[in-house]
Scaffold this motif. Structure first.
Motif, PDB file in Angstrom:
ATOM      1  N   VAL A 204      23.917  68.360 -32.807  1.00  0.00           N
ATOM      2  CA  VAL A 204      22.483  68.380 -32.503  1.00  0.00           C
ATOM      3  C   VAL A 204      22.257  68.102 -31.021  1.00  0.00           C
ATOM      4  CG1 VAL A 204      20.269  67.255 -32.954  1.00  0.00           C
ATOM      5  CG2 VAL A 204      21.820  67.736 -34.841  1.00  0.00           C
ATOM      6  N   VAL A 205      22.974  67.125 -30.488  1.00  0.00           N
ATOM      7  CA  VAL A 205      22.851  66.792 -29.061  1.00  0.00           C
ATOM      8  C   VAL A 205      23.255  67.986 -28.203  1.00  0.00           C
ATOM      9  CG1 VAL A 205      23.824  65.359 -27.218  1.00  0.00           C
ATOM     10  CG2 VAL A 205      23.088  64.309 -29.358  1.00  0.00           C
ATOM     11  N   ALA A 206      24.331  68.660 -28.560  1.00  0.00           N
ATOM     12  CA  ALA A 206      24.777  69.827 -27.791  1.00  0.00           C
ATOM     13  C   ALA A 206      23.744  70.942 -27.827  1.00  0.00           C
ATOM     14  CB  ALA A 206      26.122  70.322 -28.336  1.00  0.00           C
ATOM     15  N   ILE A 207      23.138  71.185 -28.985  1.00  0.00           N
ATOM     16  CA  ILE A 207      22.115  72.229 -29.105  1.00  0.00           C
ATOM     17  C   ILE A 207      20.876  71.863 -28.297  1.00  0.00           C
ATOM     18  CG2 ILE A 207      20.519  73.321 -30.731  1.00  0.00           C
ATOM     19  CD1 ILE A 207      22.821  73.158 -32.811  1.00  0.00           C
ATOM     20  N   LEU A 208      20.441  70.603 -28.393  1.00  0.00           N
ATOM     21  CA  LEU A 208      19.290  70.161 -27.599  1.00  0.00           C
ATOM     22  C   LEU A 208      19.556  70.327 -26.108  1.00  0.00           C
ATOM     23  CD1 LEU A 208      18.084  66.872 -29.338  1.00  0.00           C
ATOM     24  CD2 LEU A 208      16.787  68.967 -29.066  1.00  0.00           C
ATOM     25  N   ALA A 209      20.719  69.903 -25.667  1.00  0.00           N
ATOM     26  CA  ALA A 209      21.060  69.981 -24.245  1.00  0.00           C
ATOM     27  C   ALA A 209      21.071  71.422 -23.765  1.00  0.00           C
ATOM     28  CB  ALA A 209      22.418  69.321 -23.999  1.00  0.00           C
ATOM     29  N   GLU A 210      21.613  72.308 -24.572  1.00  0.00           N
ATOM     30  CA  GLU A 210      21.704  73.714 -24.182  1.00  0.00           C
ATOM     31  C   GLU A 210      20.322  74.381 -24.151  1.00  0.00           C
ATOM     32  OE1 GLU A 210      23.485  77.776 -26.096  1.00  0.00           O
ATOM     33  OE2 GLU A 210      24.705  75.968 -26.260  1.00  0.00           O
ATOM     34  N   ASN A 211      19.525  74.141 -25.198  1.00  0.00           N
ATOM     35  CA  ASN A 211      18.222  74.797 -25.301  1.00  0.00           C
ATOM     36  C   ASN A 211      17.184  74.241 -24.335  1.00  0.00           C
ATOM     37  OD1 ASN A 211      19.091  76.558 -27.281  1.00  0.00           O
ATOM     38  ND2 ASN A 211      18.382  75.283 -28.954  1.00  0.00           N
ATOM     39  N   TRP A 212      17.286  72.976 -23.969  1.00  0.00           N
ATOM     40  CA  TRP A 212      16.295  72.354 -23.105  1.00  0.00           C
ATOM     41  C   TRP A 212      16.800  72.178 -21.678  1.00  0.00           C
ATOM     42  CZ3 TRP A 212      11.382  70.246 -24.555  1.00  0.00           C
ATOM     43  CH2 TRP A 212      11.010  70.587 -25.846  1.00  0.00           C
TER      44      TRP A 212
ATOM     45  N   GLN B  71      23.869  66.200 -21.805  1.00  0.00           N
ATOM     46  CA  GLN B  71      24.030  65.689 -23.173  1.00  0.00           C
ATOM     47  C   GLN B  71      23.585  64.237 -23.270  1.00  0.00           C
ATOM     48  OE1 GLN B  71      27.591  66.527 -25.281  1.00  0.00           O
ATOM     49  NE2 GLN B  71      27.372  68.742 -25.039  1.00  0.00           N
ATOM     50  N   ALA B  72      23.722  63.470 -22.195  1.00  0.00           N
ATOM     51  CA  ALA B  72      23.248  62.081 -22.206  1.00  0.00           C
ATOM     52  C   ALA B  72      21.734  62.038 -22.357  1.00  0.00           C
ATOM     53  CB  ALA B  72      23.675  61.368 -20.934  1.00  0.00           C
ATOM     54  N   GLU B  73      21.030  62.919 -21.648  1.00  0.00           N
ATOM     55  CA  GLU B  73      19.575  62.985 -21.762  1.00  0.00           C
ATOM     56  C   GLU B  73      19.159  63.450 -23.156  1.00  0.00           C
ATOM     57  OE1 GLU B  73      18.338  64.095 -17.169  1.00  0.00           O
ATOM     58  OE2 GLU B  73      18.888  65.711 -18.567  1.00  0.00           O
ATOM     59  N   ALA B  74      19.896  64.405 -23.692  1.00  0.00           N
ATOM     60  CA  ALA B  74      19.596  64.918 -25.032  1.00  0.00           C
ATOM     61  C   ALA B  74      19.820  63.831 -26.082  1.00  0.00           C
ATOM     62  CB  ALA B  74      20.454  66.139 -25.340  1.00  0.00           C
ATOM     63  N   ARG B  75      20.880  63.048 -25.929  1.00  0.00           N
ATOM     64  CA  ARG B  75      21.144  61.962 -26.876  1.00  0.00           C
ATOM     65  C   ARG B  75      20.031  60.915 -26.802  1.00  0.00           C
ATOM     66  NH1 ARG B  75      25.162  60.478 -30.023  1.00  0.00           N
ATOM     67  NH2 ARG B  75      26.572  62.024 -29.166  1.00  0.00           N
ATOM     68  N   GLU B  76      19.559  60.612 -25.585  1.00  0.00           N
ATOM     69  CA  GLU B  76      18.467  59.656 -25.419  1.00  0.00           C
ATOM     70  C   GLU B  76      17.188  60.188 -26.071  1.00  0.00           C
ATOM     71  OE1 GLU B  76      15.988  57.474 -21.845  1.00  0.00           O
ATOM     72  OE2 GLU B  76      18.000  58.227 -21.430  1.00  0.00           O
TER      73      GLU B  76
END
Length: 97
Positions: free
Chosen positions: A6-14, A18-23
């Motif tokens: 989920v973190v990888a998908i968020l980071a890629e799409n936004w 990945q640290a920002e996506a995890r936060e």
């Protein structure tokens, strides 16, 4: 799918690290948990509604002691899927599994 996916998908799409996506995921999860803990319901469009409900007391069989026991009432999370999610699920190809 796990948290890393989920973190990888968020980071890629936004377009974020990945640290920002995890936060971001942590903040969203914490917000959901706080709403549910206070008894508020919330809706995620195209997904569904999360709320709480109280399960009635019930009898259950304990095979270890070979006797019935009464389980007390319990507050649980309830999810009602949106109509769109239901339709998407019905249209999904069974061979995808």
């Amino acid at each position: 799918m796990n948290t890393s996916d989920v973190v990888a998908i968020l980071a890629e799409n936004w377009d974020m690290t990945q640290a920002e996506a995890r936060e971001l995921l942590d903040v969203i999860t914490q917000t959901f948990n706080e709403n549910i803990a206070t008894g508020n319901s919330f809706t995620i469009p195209k997904l569904g509604t999360f709320s709480t409900k109280t399960r009635k007391k019930r009898k259950s069989y304990n095979p270890h002691y070979e006797q019935y026991m009464e389980l007390p009432p319990k507050r649980v999370v309830d999810f009602n899927p949106s109509q769109g999610l239901k339709e998407d699920f019905k249209q999904a190809d069974i061979s995808d599994e």
